[in-house]
Design a protein around this motif. Sequence first.
Motif, PDB file in Angstrom:
ATOM      1  N   VAL A 338       0.857  -1.182   0.000  1.00 23.57           N
ATOM      2  CA  VAL A 338       0.000   0.000   0.000  1.00 23.57           C
ATOM      3  C   VAL A 338       0.896   1.236   0.000  1.00 23.57           C
ATOM      4  CG1 VAL A 338      -1.933  -1.115   1.164  1.00 23.57           C
ATOM      5  CG2 VAL A 338      -0.146   0.002   2.529  1.00 23.57           C
ATOM      6  N   ASP A 339       0.405   2.338  -0.549  1.00 19.80           N
ATOM      7  CA  ASP A 339       1.204   3.558  -0.493  1.00 19.80           C
ATOM      8  C   ASP A 339       0.969   4.256   0.844  1.00 19.80           C
ATOM      9  OD1 ASP A 339      -1.162   5.132  -0.658  1.00 19.80           O
ATOM     10  OD2 ASP A 339      -1.045   5.217  -2.847  1.00 19.80           O
ATOM     11  N   ASP A 340       1.684   5.332   1.075  1.00 19.86           N
ATOM     12  CA  ASP A 340       1.607   6.006   2.365  1.00 19.86           C
ATOM     13  C   ASP A 340       0.203   6.505   2.669  1.00 19.86           C
ATOM     14  OD1 ASP A 340       4.622   6.925   3.606  1.00 19.86           O
ATOM     15  OD2 ASP A 340       4.572   6.162   1.566  1.00 19.86           O
ATOM     16  N   LEU A 341      -0.487   7.009   1.661  1.00 21.99           N
ATOM     17  CA  LEU A 341      -1.836   7.534   1.882  1.00 21.99           C
ATOM     18  C   LEU A 341      -2.816   6.415   2.226  1.00 21.99           C
ATOM     19  CD1 LEU A 341      -1.812  10.090  -1.043  1.00 21.99           C
ATOM     20  CD2 LEU A 341      -1.982  10.671   1.384  1.00 21.99           C
ATOM     21  N   GLU A 342      -2.691   5.289   1.547  1.00 21.34           N
ATOM     22  CA  GLU A 342      -3.550   4.148   1.859  1.00 21.34           C
ATOM     23  C   GLU A 342      -3.253   3.622   3.259  1.00 21.34           C
ATOM     24  OE1 GLU A 342      -3.988   2.526  -2.756  1.00 21.34           O
ATOM     25  OE2 GLU A 342      -2.301   1.914  -1.494  1.00 21.34           O
ATOM     26  N   LEU A 343      -1.983   3.613   3.630  1.00 20.11           N
ATOM     27  CA  LEU A 343      -1.608   3.173   4.971  1.00 20.11           C
ATOM     28  C   LEU A 343      -2.180   4.116   6.024  1.00 20.11           C
ATOM     29  CD1 LEU A 343      -0.064   1.281   6.844  1.00 20.11           C
ATOM     30  CD2 LEU A 343       1.995   2.667   6.438  1.00 20.11           C
ATOM     31  N   ALA A 344      -2.159   5.410   5.752  1.00 19.18           N
ATOM     32  CA  ALA A 344      -2.712   6.377   6.703  1.00 19.18           C
ATOM     33  C   ALA A 344      -4.195   6.125   6.939  1.00 19.18           C
ATOM     34  CB  ALA A 344      -2.494   7.804   6.190  1.00 19.18           C
ATOM     35  N   SER A 345      -4.921   5.846   5.868  1.00 16.24           N
ATOM     36  CA  SER A 345      -6.356   5.570   6.017  1.00 16.24           C
ATOM     37  C   SER A 345      -6.597   4.257   6.748  1.00 16.24           C
ATOM     38  CB  SER A 345      -7.032   5.537   4.645  1.00 16.24           C
ATOM     39  OG  SER A 345      -7.256   6.837   4.163  1.00 16.24           O
ATOM     40  N   ARG A 346      -5.802   3.240   6.435  1.00 19.93           N
ATOM     41  CA  ARG A 346      -5.974   1.963   7.132  1.00 19.93           C
ATOM     42  C   ARG A 346      -5.730   2.140   8.630  1.00 19.93           C
ATOM     43  NH1 ARG A 346      -3.934  -3.312   3.645  1.00 19.93           N
ATOM     44  NH2 ARG A 346      -5.184  -2.884   1.787  1.00 19.93           N
ATOM     45  N   LEU A 347      -4.710   2.879   8.966  1.00 23.46           N
ATOM     46  CA  LEU A 347      -4.410   3.129  10.375  1.00 23.46           C
ATOM     47  C   LEU A 347      -5.546   3.861  11.058  1.00 23.46           C
ATOM     48  CD1 LEU A 347      -0.655   4.224  10.316  1.00 23.46           C
ATOM     49  CD2 LEU A 347      -1.609   2.370  11.688  1.00 23.46           C
ATOM     50  N   SER A 348      -5.996   4.941  10.464  1.00 19.55           N
ATOM     51  CA  SER A 348      -6.984   5.793  11.139  1.00 19.55           C
ATOM     52  C   SER A 348      -8.341   5.112  11.255  1.00 19.55           C
ATOM     53  CB  SER A 348      -7.122   7.133  10.409  1.00 19.55           C
ATOM     54  OG  SER A 348      -7.577   6.953   9.089  1.00 19.55           O
ATOM     55  N   PHE A 349      -8.745   4.382  10.214  1.00 19.04           N
ATOM     56  CA  PHE A 349     -10.038   3.708  10.312  1.00 19.04           C
ATOM     57  C   PHE A 349      -9.967   2.508  11.253  1.00 19.04           C
ATOM     58  CE2 PHE A 349     -11.133   6.170   6.540  1.00 19.04           C
ATOM     59  CZ  PHE A 349     -12.449   6.514   6.822  1.00 19.04           C
ATOM     60  N   PHE A 350      -8.811   1.888  11.387  1.00 23.36           N
ATOM     61  CA  PHE A 350      -8.642   0.774  12.313  1.00 23.36           C
ATOM     62  C   PHE A 350      -8.692   1.256  13.761  1.00 23.36           C
ATOM     63  CE2 PHE A 350      -5.250  -2.369  14.078  1.00 23.36           C
ATOM     64  CZ  PHE A 350      -6.228  -3.143  14.682  1.00 23.36           C
ATOM     65  N   LEU A 351      -7.848   2.209  14.113  1.00 22.41           N
ATOM     66  CA  LEU A 351      -7.708   2.608  15.518  1.00 22.41           C
ATOM     67  C   LEU A 351      -8.645   3.745  15.927  1.00 22.41           C
ATOM     68  CD1 LEU A 351      -3.826   2.462  15.968  1.00 22.41           C
ATOM     69  CD2 LEU A 351      -5.533   0.741  16.579  1.00 22.41           C
ATOM     70  N   TRP A 352      -9.051   4.578  14.988  1.00 21.65           N
ATOM     71  CA  TRP A 352      -9.872   5.740  15.332  1.00 21.65           C
ATOM     72  C   TRP A 352     -11.251   5.721  14.672  1.00 21.65           C
ATOM     73  CZ3 TRP A 352      -5.691  10.115  14.449  1.00 21.65           C
ATOM     74  CH2 TRP A 352      -4.758  10.075  15.497  1.00 21.65           C
ATOM     75  N   GLY A 353     -11.504   4.763  13.789  1.00 23.92           N
ATOM     76  CA  GLY A 353     -12.803   4.697  13.121  1.00 23.92           C
ATOM     77  C   GLY A 353     -13.125   5.953  12.349  1.00 23.92           C
ATOM     78  N   SER A 354     -12.123   6.563  11.711  1.00 20.58           N
ATOM     79  CA  SER A 354     -12.323   7.856  11.081  1.00 20.58           C
ATOM     80  C   SER A 354     -11.217   8.140  10.081  1.00 20.58           C
ATOM     81  CB  SER A 354     -12.354   8.949  12.156  1.00 20.58           C
ATOM     82  OG  SER A 354     -12.610  10.226  11.589  1.00 20.58           O
ATOM     83  N   ILE A 355     -11.273   9.335   9.487  1.00 22.15           N
ATOM     84  CA  ILE A 355     -10.267   9.783   8.532  1.00 22.15           C
ATOM     85  C   ILE A 355      -8.979  10.154   9.257  1.00 22.15           C
ATOM     86  CG2 ILE A 355     -11.983  10.589   6.878  1.00 22.15           C
ATOM     87  CD1 ILE A 355     -11.608  13.410   7.933  1.00 22.15           C
ATOM     88  N   PRO A 356      -7.838  10.138   8.556  1.00 16.41           N
ATOM     89  CA  PRO A 356      -6.573  10.522   9.196  1.00 16.41           C
ATOM     90  C   PRO A 356      -6.613  11.973   9.671  1.00 16.41           C
ATOM     91  CG  PRO A 356      -6.181   9.447   7.075  1.00 16.41           C
ATOM     92  CD  PRO A 356      -7.649   9.715   7.153  1.00 16.41           C
ATOM     93  N   ASP A 357      -5.922  12.227  10.766  1.00 15.96           N
ATOM     94  CA  ASP A 357      -5.797  13.615  11.200  1.00 15.96           C
ATOM     95  C   ASP A 357      -4.709  14.294  10.375  1.00 15.96           C
ATOM     96  OD1 ASP A 357      -3.431  12.618  12.255  1.00 15.96           O
ATOM     97  OD2 ASP A 357      -3.839  13.250  14.307  1.00 15.96           O
ATOM     98  N   ARG A 358      -4.519  15.590  10.627  1.00 10.83           N
ATOM     99  CA  ARG A 358      -3.598  16.359   9.803  1.00 10.83           C
ATOM    100  C   ARG A 358      -2.171  15.822   9.892  1.00 10.83           C
ATOM    101  NH1 ARG A 358      -3.779  18.674   5.325  1.00 10.83           N
ATOM    102  NH2 ARG A 358      -5.854  19.407   5.945  1.00 10.83           N
ATOM    103  N   GLU A 359      -1.718  15.456  11.083  1.00  6.06           N
ATOM    104  CA  GLU A 359      -0.348  14.970  11.232  1.00  6.06           C
ATOM    105  C   GLU A 359      -0.126  13.688  10.443  1.00  6.06           C
ATOM    106  OE1 GLU A 359       2.672  13.337  14.764  1.00  6.06           O
ATOM    107  OE2 GLU A 359       1.087  14.788  15.270  1.00  6.06           O
ATOM    108  N   LEU A 360      -1.049  12.764  10.546  1.00 10.14           N
ATOM    109  CA  LEU A 360      -0.923  11.495   9.831  1.00 10.14           C
ATOM    110  C   LEU A 360      -0.954  11.728   8.324  1.00 10.14           C
ATOM    111  CD1 LEU A 360      -0.720   8.507  10.738  1.00 10.14           C
ATOM    112  CD2 LEU A 360      -3.206   8.359  10.493  1.00 10.14           C
ATOM    113  N   LEU A 361      -1.852  12.606   7.899  1.00 10.15           N
ATOM    114  CA  LEU A 361      -2.000  12.871   6.470  1.00 10.15           C
ATOM    115  C   LEU A 361      -0.779  13.598   5.909  1.00 10.15           C
ATOM    116  CD1 LEU A 361      -4.029  12.427   4.197  1.00 10.15           C
ATOM    117  CD2 LEU A 361      -5.024  14.663   4.731  1.00 10.15           C
ATOM    118  N   ASP A 362      -0.256  14.557   6.647  1.00  3.16           N
ATOM    119  CA  ASP A 362       0.928  15.285   6.177  1.00  3.16           C
ATOM    120  C   ASP A 362       2.126  14.349   6.022  1.00  3.16           C
ATOM    121  OD1 ASP A 362      -0.454  17.638   6.025  1.00  3.16           O
ATOM    122  OD2 ASP A 362       0.300  18.463   7.914  1.00  3.16           O
ATOM    123  N   LEU A 363       2.318  13.440   6.962  1.00  5.57           N
ATOM    124  CA  LEU A 363       3.407  12.474   6.855  1.00  5.57           C
ATOM    125  C   LEU A 363       3.223  11.583   5.637  1.00  5.57           C
ATOM    126  CD1 LEU A 363       3.821  11.404  10.590  1.00  5.57           C
ATOM    127  CD2 LEU A 363       5.543  12.564   9.187  1.00  5.57           C
TER     128      LEU A 363
END
Length: 695
Positions: A338-363
């Motif tokens: 997966v690319d970084d953006l897909e990984l960010a979404s997988r992380l945020s929806f897994f642990l936070w049930g939502s879209i990535p926050d600004r810090e996660l998305l910027d990284l």
Amino acid sequence: MSSNHAFQKWSAIVIATSVLLLGSVPQSCPANETDAFAEIIAPALKAHCIKCHGEDGQREGDVDLSAVWDEGLTDNTELVRGLVDVLDLEAMPPEDEPPLDPQLRRKLVKELKGILQTAIAQKKAFAHAPIRRMNRFQYNNAVVDLFDLNCIVFTLPERMMREHRGYFKPETGRMDDVVWVGSRPLGKSQLIERRLAGVAAFPQDLRAEHGFDNRGDHLSLSPLLMESFLSLGQSITDSPDFVPQNVGIWQAFFAAPDEAADLDAEVRRRLERFLTRAFRRPVNAADLERYVHYTLRQLAAGVEFVDAMKSIAAAAISSPKFLYRYDKSSESATAAPVDDLELASRLSFFLWGSIPDRELLDLAIAGQLKRPVTLDAQITRMLSDKKLKRFCDSFPAQWLQLERIISSVPDPKKYPGFYFAKYRDSMHMMIEPLLLFETVLIENHPITQLIDSDFTYRSVLLEDAYGELRSEPSDVKKAGGGAVTALPFYRVSVSDRRSGGVITNAAVMTMTSGPERTQPITRGAWIATVIFNNPPEPPPADVPPLGEKPAAGEEQLTLRERLSLHRERSDCKGCHEQIDPLGFALENYDPVGRWRAEYENGRSVDVSGTLFRKHAFDDVVEFKDAILAEKDRFARGLAGHLLSFALARELTAADQIALDQITSATAADGYKIQTLIRNVILSDPFQSKTNPKAQ
């Protein structure tokens, strides 16, 4: 897995074996697989299976092994997975057949796992999670985060436990000794929350069988639901509560700029940042131009700036790019990272049930998220963020199937203490396992605490409901026991091992019982599904359920004796061999979770049994010891639940090697739950996608 289902998986390998026995080897078999067949697998299965499944016309379990097999195991990974399961869990051969030598069983499992690993390495493909919309829980969270709302969008009855007085503080690594909570069955008072007026929720999402409500194949978007999303987006920004004091991004996005500002540039700047967050990736030029031009046309037509921005925001949260979750297709027909953006979404929806926050998305935009040090730091940050409460509001209740307690109605005449006023003890019962899970997670305890904890949380009413199993009187203050709004729950130590953990708490005991009696089969199926992630097959349709009350002439029988009649059918027998010991181990707990030593007819409760045919037990404490002796199986089962939840799909044979790796890494760190979650995230299935471009 039922015996019949296990037989079918077991027997399919024997079809291959029968070819060998006829002197023919499947041409597609790799050399090492052929060796395994000839030297280990074929002789063992000839000795233990052919007799009942093909020899001389025998077809037990309606399975015929006389057919010719022309494929190798490498091309049948699901088959190999099933064989590993029935062998490793000692589901085969049946109890009344000669047992496999333990050393031979281990060899078979080892060889089959080797074949599975080779096959997975060759195919390099995981199951594809289909494009899917957000479920209702995720949509609510995503809108809250996107607009930085200080209230919810709409009420979510699926949130079974409500936080009061801010007890959930994962950044501290410690749960308070007294927490204030509410629960869904408390009534409308728990559904009166700060939310946007005039916004109606779309229907609650269906749960997959033995799964979760985020499963991709259950989250389609019909034209009618698409239309409702368009109306929903408009109703959110038109809500009378959608005002500056409730919307954190008001000044940055909705408020009119200074008169001297370049309106075109300001609208473009605001929308680019907003849409990038909403769509979880940098907005492309064409989309940005379309949104900018629409907004500028609105402004040119005399629409107020705030209203124009509300209108465009409503359009954005109705866009498929906001509503849908998907992985971009790749050139590879096999698994690709997966690319970084897909990984960010997988992380945020897994642990936070939502879209990535600004810090996660910027990284992710900077291409830095996948760096091991960065990813590790982000996982740590996310596990310490208050948004982790959303994971606790979704995963554990669904994993434990706690929604079943809402419909539990013990007979009021037999169990009058279960009811008070117009409420039930279940409102308190369901909170205990959820608080236990949250504490294990926040304090990073070993997952074995979920089986046999040395602490728990109890309210006064729940303490009384347990009767003999209550904690020391001094551990719980005698105040507020019958409250129906915010309830105080007290952390208490558990010294009596008949209590503690999720498998012996009153919620599970109640929801796996009928109105008048316990249901050992239901309890056993719950243990098999939840604890070992090995759900049994549904019972045959023509098997009548056991009555709540004994039939005439059966009044003096124990429940075990009554249920023994079900074992007489060959298509029921094997399944009961697997789940009955699990259910009868809990028979000392009556239909509302209170301890009993004998039935109403005076007969003693017999809970003795054997787990996986090798751990004998005579009471529930020994049963817990047996599970703890197999804690790797529990760790692997929980890893499977977490990985399935994280990927929003059913797991397949290709995921099994990853589960072994996750389990080993977790065991090496003392079975800590955060280590388990971290290794789920670091696993190949989580970090990969199989989504080739259509030809």
